[in-house]
Design a protein around this motif. Sequence first.
Motif, PDB file in Angstrom:
ATOM      1  N   GLY A  89       0.787  -1.230   0.000  1.00 32.88           N
ATOM      2  CA  GLY A  89       0.000   0.000   0.000  1.00 32.88           C
ATOM      3  C   GLY A  89       0.818   1.279   0.000  1.00 32.88           C
ATOM      4  O   GLY A  89       0.255   2.372   0.011  1.00 32.88           O
ATOM      5  N   ILE A  90       2.147   1.175  -0.021  1.00 34.10           N
ATOM      6  CA  ILE A  90       2.984   2.376   0.006  1.00 34.10           C
ATOM      7  C   ILE A  90       2.752   3.234  -1.234  1.00 34.10           C
ATOM      8  O   ILE A  90       2.564   2.731  -2.344  1.00 34.10           O
ATOM      9  CB  ILE A  90       4.484   2.011   0.161  1.00 34.10           C
ATOM     10  CG1 ILE A  90       5.321   3.259   0.482  1.00 34.10           C
ATOM     11  CG2 ILE A  90       5.010   1.267  -1.062  1.00 34.10           C
ATOM     12  CD1 ILE A  90       6.749   2.968   0.903  1.00 34.10           C
ATOM     13  N   THR A  91       2.735   4.543  -1.023  1.00 25.25           N
ATOM     14  CA  THR A  91       2.712   5.524  -2.095  1.00 25.25           C
ATOM     15  C   THR A  91       3.768   6.564  -1.761  1.00 25.25           C
ATOM     16  O   THR A  91       4.165   6.701  -0.598  1.00 25.25           O
ATOM     17  CB  THR A  91       1.335   6.216  -2.230  1.00 25.25           C
ATOM     18  OG1 THR A  91       1.040   6.892  -1.001  1.00 25.25           O
ATOM     19  CG2 THR A  91       0.238   5.211  -2.560  1.00 25.25           C
ATOM     20  N   GLY A  92       4.220   7.294  -2.762  1.00 23.09           N
ATOM     21  CA  GLY A  92       5.178   8.338  -2.455  1.00 23.09           C
ATOM     22  C   GLY A  92       5.912   8.864  -3.652  1.00 23.09           C
ATOM     23  O   GLY A  92       5.795   8.343  -4.768  1.00 23.09           O
ATOM     24  N   THR A  93       6.693   9.922  -3.398  1.00 19.81           N
ATOM     25  CA  THR A  93       7.515  10.567  -4.410  1.00 19.81           C
ATOM     26  C   THR A  93       8.850  10.933  -3.791  1.00 19.81           C
ATOM     27  O   THR A  93       8.987  10.996  -2.566  1.00 19.81           O
ATOM     28  CB  THR A  93       6.848  11.853  -4.946  1.00 19.81           C
ATOM     29  OG1 THR A  93       6.663  12.759  -3.859  1.00 19.81           O
ATOM     30  CG2 THR A  93       5.517  11.557  -5.617  1.00 19.81           C
ATOM     31  N   GLY A  94       9.824  11.188  -4.659  1.00 20.75           N
ATOM     32  CA  GLY A  94      11.124  11.589  -4.152  1.00 20.75           C
ATOM     33  C   GLY A  94      12.015  12.152  -5.229  1.00 20.75           C
ATOM     34  O   GLY A  94      11.610  12.305  -6.386  1.00 20.75           O
ATOM     35  N   THR A  95      13.241  12.452  -4.816  1.00 18.82           N
ATOM     36  CA  THR A  95      14.254  12.989  -5.721  1.00 18.82           C
ATOM     37  C   THR A  95      15.603  12.331  -5.416  1.00 18.82           C
ATOM     38  O   THR A  95      15.817  11.833  -4.308  1.00 18.82           O
ATOM     39  CB  THR A  95      14.422  14.518  -5.543  1.00 18.82           C
ATOM     40  OG1 THR A  95      14.873  14.778  -4.212  1.00 18.82           O
ATOM     41  CG2 THR A  95      13.120  15.246  -5.811  1.00 18.82           C
ATOM     42  N   THR A  96      16.471  12.337  -6.396  1.00 19.77           N
ATOM     43  CA  THR A  96      17.860  11.950  -6.183  1.00 19.77           C
ATOM     44  C   THR A  96      18.750  13.036  -6.781  1.00 19.77           C
ATOM     45  O   THR A  96      18.344  13.735  -7.702  1.00 19.77           O
ATOM     46  CB  THR A  96      18.220  10.598  -6.842  1.00 19.77           C
ATOM     47  OG1 THR A  96      18.129  10.731  -8.273  1.00 19.77           O
ATOM     48  CG2 THR A  96      17.312   9.481  -6.363  1.00 19.77           C
ATOM     49  N   ALA A  97      19.962  13.152  -6.255  1.00 13.21           N
ATOM     50  CA  ALA A  97      20.912  14.130  -6.781  1.00 13.21           C
ATOM     51  C   ALA A  97      22.317  13.692  -6.399  1.00 13.21           C
ATOM     52  O   ALA A  97      22.528  13.147  -5.318  1.00 13.21           O
ATOM     53  CB  ALA A  97      20.637  15.521  -6.226  1.00 13.21           C
ATOM     54  N   GLY A  98      23.260  13.942  -7.299  1.00 13.43           N
ATOM     55  CA  GLY A  98      24.639  13.616  -6.980  1.00 13.43           C
ATOM     56  C   GLY A  98      25.605  14.085  -8.027  1.00 13.43           C
ATOM     57  O   GLY A  98      25.234  14.416  -9.153  1.00 13.43           O
TER      58      GLY A  98
END
Length: 131
Positions: free
Chosen positions: A107-116
């Motif tokens: 049931g997990i939902t979500g958003t995110g970002t990565t940077a490097g």
Amino acid sequence: MNTFAMKNWEENIVSGTDGGPRVAYAHATLAYRGLIEGESIVDYLLYYAGEGYDGDGTTAPGFERVEGSVDGRKGSFVIKHDTGFDAKGISSTFTVVEGSGTGELAGITGTGTTAGVLGEPTMSYTFDYSL
């Protein structure tokens, strides 16, 4: 701090030629620390316009299956990336694929970002999720 490290990166040309316009497939293994603890497998489809092209202005779609824990809850889930890259580094936005969570992450939902920065041992990520 939320970080991940590249454990391996395998890239192969799908069509076109090295140095010319081409499409490539990349397969990688990542190790996560922080809010997400675990490992993942990610696959990207990349486009290179030709020799000297640094990726600026394009994004590479990808899917990543993460296995481990989020905030101590164990399971797995899949995220869809839109990753940009250039000579300086990478950045992406991602979204959890609906219905992909297993175990305590069902049931997990979500958003995110990565940077490097290219060449650094770890990169950072953000992840806003709900269960």
